[in-house]
Write an enzyme that holds these catalytic residues in place. Structure first.
Site, mmCIF file in Angstrom:
data_model
loop_
_atom_site.group_PDB
_atom_site.id
_atom_site.type_symbol
_atom_site.label_atom_id
_atom_site.label_comp_id
_atom_site.label_asym_id
_atom_site.label_seq_id
_atom_site.Cartn_x
_atom_site.Cartn_y
_atom_site.Cartn_z
ATOM 1 N N VAL A 82 30.463 -125.978 -39.590
ATOM 2 C CA VAL A 82 29.695 -125.369 -40.682
ATOM 3 C C VAL A 82 30.526 -125.168 -41.958
ATOM 4 C CG1 VAL A 82 28.076 -124.196 -39.163
ATOM 5 C CG2 VAL A 82 30.168 -123.017 -39.859
ATOM 6 N N LYS B 185 45.207 -119.447 -37.172
ATOM 7 C CA LYS B 185 44.127 -120.021 -36.352
ATOM 8 C C LYS B 185 44.556 -119.887 -34.895
ATOM 9 C CE LYS B 185 41.101 -124.035 -35.881
ATOM 10 N NZ LYS B 185 39.854 -123.409 -36.312
ATOM 11 N N ASP C 17 43.737 -128.159 -39.099
ATOM 12 C CA ASP C 17 43.090 -127.257 -40.044
ATOM 13 C C ASP C 17 44.116 -126.522 -40.891
ATOM 14 O OD1 ASP C 17 40.686 -128.044 -39.006
ATOM 15 O OD2 ASP C 17 40.416 -126.278 -37.744
ATOM 16 N N ALA D 35 37.433 -120.540 -33.720
ATOM 17 C CA ALA D 35 37.118 -121.878 -33.208
ATOM 18 C C ALA D 35 35.652 -121.887 -32.826
ATOM 19 C CB ALA D 35 37.987 -122.199 -31.996
ATOM 20 N N GLY D 36 34.856 -122.753 -33.452
ATOM 21 C CA GLY D 36 33.431 -122.758 -33.163
ATOM 22 C C GLY D 36 32.782 -121.472 -33.652
ATOM 23 N N PRO E 106 30.418 -126.047 -52.581
ATOM 24 C CA PRO E 106 29.728 -127.334 -52.700
ATOM 25 C C PRO E 106 30.126 -128.277 -51.580
ATOM 26 C CG PRO E 106 31.509 -127.189 -54.302
ATOM 27 C CD PRO E 106 31.409 -125.840 -53.657
#
Length: 225
Positions: free
Chosen positions: A16, A40, A52, A113-114, A201
């Site tokens: 997302v 992370k 990432d 994560a997710g 964006p």
């Protein structure tokens, strides 16, 4: 509302825009003169060159970014760790590292994560549990597409049921040519009990790092000071 020192970035689903949102948050905060670290807990997909933390550093600039554990398969942490035969750090260990980073930075951004309830360790602990240990605030990254209202409401309900602070919602990928669904969802998300902090964006990561850092503040204009 004052911006807390530890901010968790979770999503309504995978893909997302959590990483790009984390980079934009880091860039926006750095633009205001604050020191930022990004953590992370679990990075999966390393076998296909997915990093990432490297992407966040590339886009946000002078920030520290690290992962608690790096896994090869692009799967949820427990499944990826089983294939790799790699032990997962317990959530308490992640919390300890975040506290260390918080001691030397104005803000620590923790990218999940997710989604919120994806398990991060073999004890079944999730990003929500990590947030509870750290008394952190959450930013929820959502899609602007069909289905996002339900997914976002479920994530917010899970956070609020646990008594966790929510800073607001960010649309992780706003289309260049939005349709009726996108505009309607943005309006609906803007009327929630938590703020709509902004929208990034689509293809924001394709901007030059300099442009990304400059524009991040405008994308997240709802972010508290």
């Amino acid at each position: 509302m004052n911006l807390p020192g530890i901010i968790m970035i979770t999503g309504t689903d995978t893909g997302v825009g959590k990483t790009i949102t984390t980079a934009a948050l880091a860039a926006a905060l750095h633009q205001t003169g604050r020191s930022v670290a990004v953590y992370k807990p679990c990075q999966s997909g390393a076998a296909v060159g997915d990093s990432d933390t490297a992407e966040i550093i590339r886009l946000a600039g002078d920030v520290r970014a690290e992962a608690g554990v790096v896994l090869r398969e692009p799967l949820a942490p427990v499944a990826a760790a089983a294939i790799d035969k790699t032990p997962l750090p317990r959530v308490a260990a992640h919390a300890g590292r975040v506290r260390e980073l918080a001691a030397s930075h104005d803000h620590v951004l923790v990218e999940g994560a997710g989604g919120l309830l994806v398990e991060l360790d073999s004890d079944g602990c999730t990003l929500a549990d990590l947030g509870s240990l750290l008394a952190a605030a959450f930013v929820v990254v959502a899609r602007p597409d069909l289905g996002t209202l339900n997914h976002t409401a479920l994530t917010l309900e899970a956070l609020q049921t646990r008594g966790l602070q929510v800073l607001g919602v960010v649309l992780g990928s706003w289309p260049g040519n939005p349709g009726v669904v996108h505009h309607g969802n943005r309006q609906a998300l803007g009327s929630l009990s938590v703020p709509l902090l902004g929208a990034l964006p689509e293809r924001a990561s394709e901007l030059s790092p300099a442009a990304f850092r400059t524009e991040a503040v405008a994308w997240l204009k709802g972010l508290p000071a």
